[in-house]
Every structure is written in structure tokens, then in C-alpha cells.
Design a protein around this motif. Structure first.
Motif, PDB file in Angstrom:
ATOM      1  N   LYS A 120      85.595  55.773  33.449  1.00  0.00           N
ATOM      2  CA  LYS A 120      84.822  54.702  34.115  1.00  0.00           C
ATOM      3  C   LYS A 120      84.974  53.358  34.032  1.00  0.00           C
ATOM      4  CE  LYS A 120      81.363  57.641  35.006  1.00  0.00           C
ATOM      5  NZ  LYS A 120      80.764  57.688  36.320  1.00  0.00           N
ATOM      6  N   ALA A 170      77.729  54.792  33.181  1.00  0.00           N
ATOM      7  CA  ALA A 170      78.726  55.513  32.413  1.00  0.00           C
ATOM      8  C   ALA A 170      77.807  55.915  30.965  1.00  0.00           C
ATOM      9  CB  ALA A 170      79.687  54.658  32.140  1.00  0.00           C
ATOM     10  N   CYS A 195      81.747  58.348  27.883  1.00  0.00           N
ATOM     11  CA  CYS A 195      82.909  58.173  28.486  1.00  0.00           C
ATOM     12  C   CYS A 195      83.996  57.556  27.742  1.00  0.00           C
ATOM     13  CB  CYS A 195      82.549  57.500  29.908  1.00  0.00           C
ATOM     14  SG  CYS A 195      82.253  55.469  29.278  1.00  0.00           S
ATOM     15  N   ASN A 196      83.629  56.943  26.540  1.00  0.00           N
ATOM     16  CA  ASN A 196      84.640  56.389  25.891  1.00  0.00           C
ATOM     17  C   ASN A 196      85.354  57.486  24.751  1.00  0.00           C
ATOM     18  OD1 ASN A 196      86.103  54.913  23.844  1.00  0.00           O
ATOM     19  ND2 ASN A 196      84.350  53.508  23.336  1.00  0.00           N
ATOM     20  N   HIS A 229      89.614  53.827  30.248  1.00  0.00           N
ATOM     21  CA  HIS A 229      89.304  55.418  30.570  1.00  0.00           C
ATOM     22  C   HIS A 229      88.703  55.417  32.004  1.00  0.00           C
ATOM     23  CE1 HIS A 229      85.109  54.131  29.939  1.00  0.00           C
ATOM     24  NE2 HIS A 229      85.254  53.626  28.499  1.00  0.00           N
ATOM     25  N   TRP A 267      75.784  51.113  31.176  1.00  0.00           N
ATOM     26  CA  TRP A 267      76.819  51.867  30.348  1.00  0.00           C
ATOM     27  C   TRP A 267      76.117  51.925  29.136  1.00  0.00           C
ATOM     28  CZ3 TRP A 267      82.489  50.251  30.826  1.00  0.00           C
ATOM     29  CH2 TRP A 267      83.112  50.376  32.204  1.00  0.00           C
ATOM     30  N   SER A 276      80.328  52.218  24.954  1.00  0.00           N
ATOM     31  CA  SER A 276      81.141  52.875  26.125  1.00  0.00           C
ATOM     32  C   SER A 276      82.309  51.938  26.401  1.00  0.00           C
ATOM     33  CB  SER A 276      80.095  53.010  27.554  1.00  0.00           C
ATOM     34  OG  SER A 276      79.549  51.862  27.826  1.00  0.00           O
TER      35      SER A 276
END
Length: 435
Positions: free
Chosen positions: A13, A178, A182-183, A11, A29, A33
């Protein structure tokens, strides 16, 4: 034969992490994440592109290192031919180009000295010893001009924070942050659930990957006037409903003996009475509890739910070997009071207990699920206002400045934890080496 190794689809990040040109990367993070996934793929990429090189993945504990080793094996399982050696004892993988990836634990970091490395990932830096990097790992990269990546969820202003601050100031370093969102696998439902169930400060740290100090100053940072109520918010008026069980939180300190009394409904708590006795014992407190329960004329099938300090299950010499709970339960039975004891076999960790209470006092959404009558529970209110962390300690309550503090808020925390779902991220779908 020219083999091409295709790794995962990162992804945004994770792509930022892989594209960094800095020798030292510091990645703060949030939970779930994908930080471990990114690190494993980065190690494979570096090892594949640079033959005859050596890399380490350093976890805080050996069981964690073993998990990461197995994740790597699973990731490469569909192309096993790229691995010439898999050693589960040494947690080492050798690729066909002569490069090696090993998994180590930072527990006994002095024993890690000796090897020469081309790159290292230090995972969950918040749980690693501060001297692991400067005294052990850094010298191992000297002759190769090797790189290092430090990845972790923040944990206050600790050594990981120091690395982050250095990365912001030093051109050879790069800092990246992150949040959990972000995931793509961290769903909106999980985000909203975490926001409801975590305190604002804990949500900022664990989900948004912000550095927050949760280990100094006031303990119950979420407590405010909005948590005070002269009548029960659970039922709209009065102090309690005879149709709901009474919940009793128990701390068996002899002076003060501290028991808190309230009710719970749909995850909301209201404490409307307390038993706070100096130089007392379990029998005396139990008699006082029974008198107050009888005056309530309770109608619920289970009249009382008990939950308290798990160490109270140990026998007392002064009570013919009977534990505090044995004494209390026998007296409730003899009084004809129907009860359920939900005290767990072991206490929740102090950090978990405090975070759970803070999340009830005020969640990250701003909602409040814990209320106290200030007139009838003055000692609990005083604890919520005045309990602090011990200076220089790691999640240790200050019990020396005022020995009367901490006990009744502990009692409230025990019963709240016993009756609440302590948040754990649950992400749907099948995942391999996703964290």
C-alpha cells in the motif's frame, strides 16, 4: 559528486501511495498502517529529486509536528551528510541540494499563510480544521503547480470524507484505502485482539479504514435483545455470586440519582439491579445501596468495587465540604462493608466511554460481554435503547429531549471503563517512524 539516497522498503500500500501520478492524493488508512512513514519518505524523495524546492508536513498539533520532525531526523541519521541544516526551533530540515522540509501545526492555521510550496502532506485530516486546505494551503501551491497528500484514519462523514469523495470523481485526484493489516508489523494477534475489543462500527473505521457515522443517531448501536438476560450468564443461574465482588457504577445527578449494580467476571459484565431516585442525594442513595448489599450476604474479600463520575470527588457545599465519594465511603465503612474505589482522577472521554460500552455490548467478532436484566434494570435498558447523539454536536449526548436519559448508562460506562482494558494497538519489535 553524484549521491544516491536509498530510502525504506515500503509495503504494497505504501508503494501504491508513492507510485501515484495524481496531483492530489487522499489516503484513508487504518491505525498503525504506516501512513506517516510513507508520507515522510515521500517528502524526502520529492525534495531529493527536485533541488531547491520547499515542502511541508502539517500535523494537527505542534507536539505531533515535533514528533514527525524527530522521526525524519532519525530516518536520515545514518546519512547526515545529506542535511546541511537542522533547526529544531523552526522544525525545518535543509538538504544539500537546497530543498527544505518543514513541519507545521494546523492549530492556528491562519498564521501559516505566506510561503510558496511545491508539495504538502496534511496528516490526520480528521483532526484538522476544514478550512486549512481550501483557504490556506491550496493557494500556496498555485504558482508551483504543487501537489498535496491528505492522509488520515476516517472519522465519520466529515471534511476528510468530502475529500475522499472528490478524489473518486476528479481525474486530478486519486483515492486509496488501506486497512491496518497492510502493515506486516500489525500481527494477526493484534488484529484479533482489536476485533474482540472494538465494536463492529469502530473496528470498521479504525482498522479497516471504512467511513462510518459514529456521531449521529443512536448512541448504543450494538445493543440488542441478545444483551438481555433474566439470570446471570457469568455464573449460569441466579442473579449474582456471593463469592464475586459487586460492582457499582455511580452517576451523582440529583434527579435522577443513578447507580447501577452488577458483577464482572473475566471481562464480562452482568447488571442485575439499579438505584434510580428522583430528587435525591448521596446519603439517601448510599443507605439504599447498603440495604441491598446486606441482603446479598457477600463472602468475597472485597465485597464492593465502586467506579463512577470523577467529578463526584469535588466537595459539596451542602455536605460540609465533603465529596460524594467521601460521604459514600464513610457510610460503607460504618456499615462494615469492605470496598474498593476505582474511580479514576478524570473521566474517560465520552467517545472512549461509549466505544468501550459498545464493544462490550457486541464486539466486531459478534461476541457479547455485557448483559442486563430487563426486569430489574428497566432504566438502563431504556437508556441503551433511546440515548442519541445531539444533532450537530461532536460526540455530545442529547440530554435535552429527555432529561431522564443518559445518567444510568453513564454510570454503567464509568464502571465498565474503570474495569476494562481500553484497547491500544501494541506492535512488537523496534520501529523507527512507523505509525
Amino acid at each position: 559528486m553524484n549521491l544516491k539516497l536509498k530510502l525504506y522498503s515500503p509495503h504494497a500500500k505504501q508503494r501504491e501511495f508513492h507510485s501515484s501520478k495524481a496531483r492530489y492524493r487522499v489516503a484513508a488508512w487504518g491505525r498503525q498502517s504506516g501512513k506517516s512513514t510513507a508520507c515522510l519518505n515521500e517528502l524526502v524523495r520529492q525534495a531529493w529529486e527536485h533541488p531547491n524546492t520547499r515542502y511541508w508536513f502539517v500535523s494537527p498539533t505542534y507536539p505531533q509536528a515535533r514528533i514527525q520532525y524527530r522521526r525524519l531526523i532519525g530516518m536520515l541519521w545514518s546519512c547526515q551528510e545529506v542535511m546541511t541544516k537542522k533547526n529544531q526551533t523552526e522544525l525545518r530540515v535543509k538538504l544539500i541540494n537546497g530543498s527544505e522540509i518543514s513541519f507545521r501545526s494546523g492549530e492556528n492555521f491562519d498564521g501559516l499563510r505566506g510561503e510558496t510550496l511545491h508539495g504538502v502532506v496534511v496528516d490526520e485530516v480528521r483532526d484538522q480544521h476544514p478550512e486549512l486546505w481550501p483557504l490556506v494551503l491550496r493557494p500556496m501551491l498555485t504558482t508551483t503547480q504543487g501537489w498535496a497528500a491528505f492522509v488520515s484514519t476516517p472519522n465519520g462523514f466529515d471534511s476528510f470524507y468530502d475529500l475522499a469523495e472528490r478524489a473518486k470523481a476528479d481525474k486530478a485526484w486519486e483515492f486509496m484505502r488501506a486497512p491496518s493489516t497492510c502493515n506486516p508489523l500489525f500481527t494477526v494477534d493484534e488484529y484479533e485482539a482489536a476485533k474482540r475489543e472494538l465494536s463492529e462500527a469502530e473496528f470498521a473505521q479504525e482498522i479497516n479504514a471504512e467511513f462510518r457515522d459514529l456521531n449521529s443517531g443512536s448512541v448504543y448501536v450494538s445493543f440488542g435483545d441478545e444483551n438481555l438476560a433474566l439470570t446471570s450468564p457469568l455464573i449460569g443461574s441466579g442473579q449474582f455470586s456471593p463469592m464475586l465482588p459487586i460492582v457499582v457504577g455511580l452517576d451523582f445527578n440529583l434527579s435522577p440519582m443513578s447507580w447501577i449494580i452488577g458483577q464482572e467476571r473475566a471481562g464480562d459484565f452482568y447488571f442485575f439491579d439499579e438505584i434510580y431516585l428522583k430528587k435525591s442525594h448521596t446519603q439517601e442513595a448510599a443507605l439504599e445501596l447498603i440495604q441491598r448489599l446486606r441482603a446479598m450476604d457477600l463472602k468475597a474479600p472485597t465485597q464492593v468495587i465502586l467506579a463512577g463520575d470523577a467529578t463526584g470527588k469535588a466537595g459539596q457545599r451542602a455536605a460540609a465540604g465533603k465529596s460524594d465519594y467521601a460521604i459514600l465511603c464513610e457510610m460503607l465503612t460504618d456499615a462494615g462493608i469492605r470496598f474498593e474505589n476505582r474511580t479514576p482522577e478524570a473521566n474517560p472521554g465520552v467517545k472512549d466511554r461509549i466505544n468501550t460500552v459498545n464493544a462490550k455490548l457486541k464486539s466486531a467478532t459478534g461476541s457479547r460481554h455485557l448483559f442486563v436484566n430487563p426486569k430489574t434494570c428497566p432504566n438502563l435498558v431504556r437508556d441503551f435503547q433511546r440515548v442519541t447523539w445531539k444533532q450537530g454536536g461532536s460526540f455530545i449526548l442529547d440530554q435535552t429531549s429527555n432529561s431522564d436519559l443518559t445518567h444510568i448508562s453513564d454510570a454503567a460506562g464509568y464502571v465498565i471503563c474503570a474495569m476494562s482494558k481500553m484497547w491500544q494497538p501494541q506492535v512488537g519489535g523496534v520501529r523507527v517512524i512507523r505509525r
